[in-house]
Design a protein around this motif. Structure first.
Motif, short mmCIF file in Angstrom:
data_model
loop_
_atom_site.label_atom_id
_atom_site.label_comp_id
_atom_site.label_asym_id
_atom_site.label_seq_id
_atom_site.Cartn_x
_atom_site.Cartn_y
_atom_site.Cartn_z
N LYS A 218 13.39 51.57 -20.09
CA LYS A 218 14.55 52.37 -20.48
C LYS A 218 14.35 53.09 -21.82
CE LYS A 218 17.81 49.46 -17.97
NZ LYS A 218 19.02 48.60 -18.05
N ILE A 219 13.33 52.67 -22.59
CA ILE A 219 13.06 53.29 -23.89
C ILE A 219 11.56 53.47 -24.02
CG2 ILE A 219 15.12 52.31 -24.96
CD1 ILE A 219 13.35 50.21 -26.28
N PRO A 220 11.11 54.44 -24.83
CA PRO A 220 9.67 54.69 -24.92
C PRO A 220 8.88 53.72 -25.77
CG PRO A 220 10.88 56.29 -26.24
CD PRO A 220 11.91 55.50 -25.49
N MET A 221 9.51 53.10 -26.79
CA MET A 221 8.73 52.33 -27.75
C MET A 221 9.53 51.20 -28.38
SD MET A 221 6.88 53.64 -31.28
CE MET A 221 5.85 54.80 -30.39
N ILE A 222 8.82 50.08 -28.62
CA ILE A 222 9.35 48.96 -29.39
C ILE A 222 8.36 48.67 -30.51
CG2 ILE A 222 10.02 46.52 -29.37
CD1 ILE A 222 10.44 46.84 -26.30
N LEU A 223 8.83 48.65 -31.74
CA LEU A 223 8.01 48.21 -32.87
C LEU A 223 8.19 46.71 -33.04
CD1 LEU A 223 8.78 51.03 -35.48
CD2 LEU A 223 6.74 50.80 -34.04
N ASP A 224 7.13 45.96 -32.90
CA ASP A 224 7.18 44.50 -32.97
C ASP A 224 6.81 44.06 -34.38
OD1 ASP A 224 6.99 41.78 -32.76
OD2 ASP A 224 5.57 41.76 -31.08
N GLY A 225 7.81 43.71 -35.15
CA GLY A 225 7.59 43.25 -36.52
C GLY A 225 7.86 41.78 -36.71
N GLY A 226 7.87 41.01 -35.60
CA GLY A 226 8.11 39.58 -35.70
C GLY A 226 9.58 39.23 -35.62
N ALA A 227 9.88 37.97 -35.92
CA ALA A 227 11.24 37.47 -35.79
C ALA A 227 12.14 37.98 -36.92
CB ALA A 227 11.24 35.94 -35.80
N CYS A 228 13.40 38.22 -36.57
CA CYS A 228 14.40 38.63 -37.58
C CYS A 228 14.84 37.40 -38.37
CB CYS A 228 15.60 39.28 -36.90
SG CYS A 228 15.19 40.75 -35.94
N LYS A 229 14.97 37.55 -39.68
CA LYS A 229 15.24 36.40 -40.53
C LYS A 229 16.70 35.96 -40.51
CE LYS A 229 11.43 37.18 -43.76
NZ LYS A 229 11.04 37.43 -45.18
N VAL A 230 17.63 36.92 -40.51
CA VAL A 230 19.05 36.57 -40.62
C VAL A 230 19.59 36.06 -39.29
CG1 VAL A 230 21.36 37.46 -41.10
CG2 VAL A 230 19.42 38.16 -42.52
N GLY A 231 19.35 36.80 -38.20
CA GLY A 231 19.68 36.31 -36.87
C GLY A 231 21.02 36.75 -36.32
N VAL A 232 21.93 37.28 -37.13
CA VAL A 232 23.16 37.89 -36.63
C VAL A 232 23.32 39.25 -37.31
CG1 VAL A 232 24.34 35.70 -36.16
CG2 VAL A 232 24.65 36.83 -38.38
N GLU A 233 24.18 40.08 -36.75
CA GLU A 233 24.31 41.44 -37.25
C GLU A 233 24.90 41.47 -38.66
OE1 GLU A 233 24.40 41.37 -32.81
OE2 GLU A 233 25.37 40.25 -34.41
N SER A 234 24.92 42.68 -39.24
CA SER A 234 25.38 42.84 -40.62
C SER A 234 26.87 42.55 -40.76
CB SER A 234 25.09 44.26 -41.10
OG SER A 234 25.81 45.21 -40.32
N THR A 235 27.25 42.20 -41.97
CA THR A 235 28.66 42.10 -42.34
C THR A 235 29.24 43.50 -42.50
OG1 THR A 235 28.25 40.01 -43.49
CG2 THR A 235 30.24 41.23 -44.10
N VAL A 236 30.40 43.75 -41.89
CA VAL A 236 31.04 45.07 -41.99
C VAL A 236 32.33 44.93 -42.79
CG1 VAL A 236 31.99 47.04 -40.74
CG2 VAL A 236 30.10 45.74 -39.75
#
Length: 426
Positions: A218-236
């Motif tokens: 469904k998309i052309p590219m994924i940049l694989d930079g390893g695991a995300c450190k925080v793990g949940v989305e940003s505070t709004v």
């Protein structure tokens, strides 16, 4: 109607041969003031630089999208200035069109030039487009998992696609801390609209493999930079209202917002709507529609408060035992159950009270440990939900909740949505 007309005219596209390109975050270096003045990163790894330049070209020069890591979760990004790019995001995710997107910028300079269409600003006027109430927060928390709401500039000079805002008078923006995300935005010199890079309603992705599972072809590219450190989305947060509001708990805690924001934020309210009415506009992602949900049924075990606590761990185990039996009696197709534990449920008690129960001899149990601290639980949450759902193929998931102080506010916000408010006091 504005959004609907765009969707009706959108052409169908062939499937993509999705590329996954490895990038090394440690090879990317920014100057201490890059998030203000927009200076470009230095990249020591040639493969990382080549992948970022290719991804930046897609963002800048096409209508397509790129998935990339942030410190929170993986994002699915397209140009926030290009209606067709934003439409590609909605299409790939199958995301409702009235669910606004967060715009990511690499610097205050880029925010001014590309969104507010202002150039050659003096140092004194660099922050003029950001209301004073936000400045204590962003001075401490940008780059980082903090999203603020800003007024959309007048229609005569606005460059931001109305599709990012769901045609509302405000837009959400942040400067991410992840070096891959920052470099992609800086090299493309394009504000990037980016929700989480998952199929709509699914748990957010914290690994490139999660993105590939949901969005392959469904998309052309994924940049694989390893695991995300925080793990949940940003505070709004919304500082445009009085008192200011925390609209979505996330990578920074409520306690950090009230401590670092100064006097104005000491009275910050927390958005506590459980449901949103049909047709009601929302100011930030995550407030409307089903979110973060595995295919399997999720039951959230909410800790009793100090005023209403039950006695002892044995009672918790007996209660969990009864809950499992009730679910098995109600649904004969449940053969594999996951139990996601955090602070209270111990291995020895699970072994004696659940796993050794003869009534469960034909039931397989998968035990996943989320962690012992709020930060660990937050970082592991989405990956654990995806593992038991997609790899272990369980039929039912019990999740042990935690208190709502600190990281617990964001964790329980996501778990309530994952469980579709199927919650039991525990």
């Amino acid at each position: 109607m504005y959004l609907r007309r765009y969707f009706l005219t959108m052409k169908s596209k062939a499937l993509f041969d999705t590329k996954v390109l490895k990038v090394n975050p440690l090879s990317i270096r920014f100057s201490p003031t890059a998030h203000i003045d927009g200076s470009l990163p230095i990249i020591s790894d040639p493969e990382t630089e080549a992948a970022l330049l290719e991804a930046a070209r897609i963002i800048r020069d096409t209508d397509e999208t790129v998935a990339f890591p942030t410190e929170t979760v993986y994002g699915l990004g397209g140009s926030a200035l290009n209606d067709n790019s934003v439409l590609s995001i909605y299409k790939a995710k199958n995301r409702p069109s009235d669910n606004p997107l967060i715009t990511h910028v690499s610097s205050i300079d880029q925010l001014n030039r590309k969104i507010f269409n202002q150039t050659h600003l003096s140092d004194a006027s660099l922050f003029d487009n950001i209301p004073a109430i936000y400045r204590p927060l962003i001075s401490s928390l940008w780059p980082g998992p903090l999203t603020i709401l800003l007024p959309v500039s007048s229609s005569d000079c606005s460059t931001l696609s109305k599709l990012t805002t769901a045609d509302q008078p405000t837009f959400a923006v942040r400067i991410p801390a992840n070096p891959v995300a920052r470099a992609l935005i800086a090299l493309s010199d394009t504000p990037i609209a980016a929700p989480s890079a998952n199929a709509s309603t699914r748990p957010s992705p914290t690994l490139a493999s999660h993105v590939y599972h949901d969005l392959k072809d469904k998309i052309p590219m994924i940049l694989d930079g390893g695991a995300c450190k925080v793990g949940v989305e940003s505070t709004v947060v919304d500082g445009l209202c009085n008192p200011p509001m925390l609209l979505r708990p996330g990578g920074f805690t409520y306690e950090e917002i009230t401590k670092l924001g100064g006097e104005a934020w000491s009275h910050c309210k927390v958005e506590n709507k459980k449901t949103v009415e049909e047709g009601e506009r929302v100011r930030t992602p995550g407030m409307k529609y089903r979110h973060y949900s595995p295919s399997a049924k999720v039951i959230l075990l909410i800790p009793y408060t100090k005023d209403n606590i039950i006695n002892g761990k044995e009672n918790k185990m007996l209660m969990l035992n009864r809950l499992i039996k009730t679910e098995l009696q109600a649904n004969k197709n449940i053969h594999k159950i996951a139990i996601l534990t955090s602070l209270k449920l111990q291995d020895s008690n699970l072994q004696s009270s659940i796993l050794n129960d003869p009534d469960f001899c034909s039931t397989t149990f998968i035990i996943e440990r989320l962690g012992q601290t709020g930060e660990e639980i937050q970082a592991n949450l989405f990956a654990a939900l995806r593992k038991v759902d997609e790899t272990d193929n369980v039929d039912l998931i019990f999740v042990e909740g935690i208190g709502e102080e600190g990281e617990g506010l964001a964790v329980m916000n996501r778990l309530r949505k994952a469980a579709a408010n199927n919650c039991i006091q525990f």
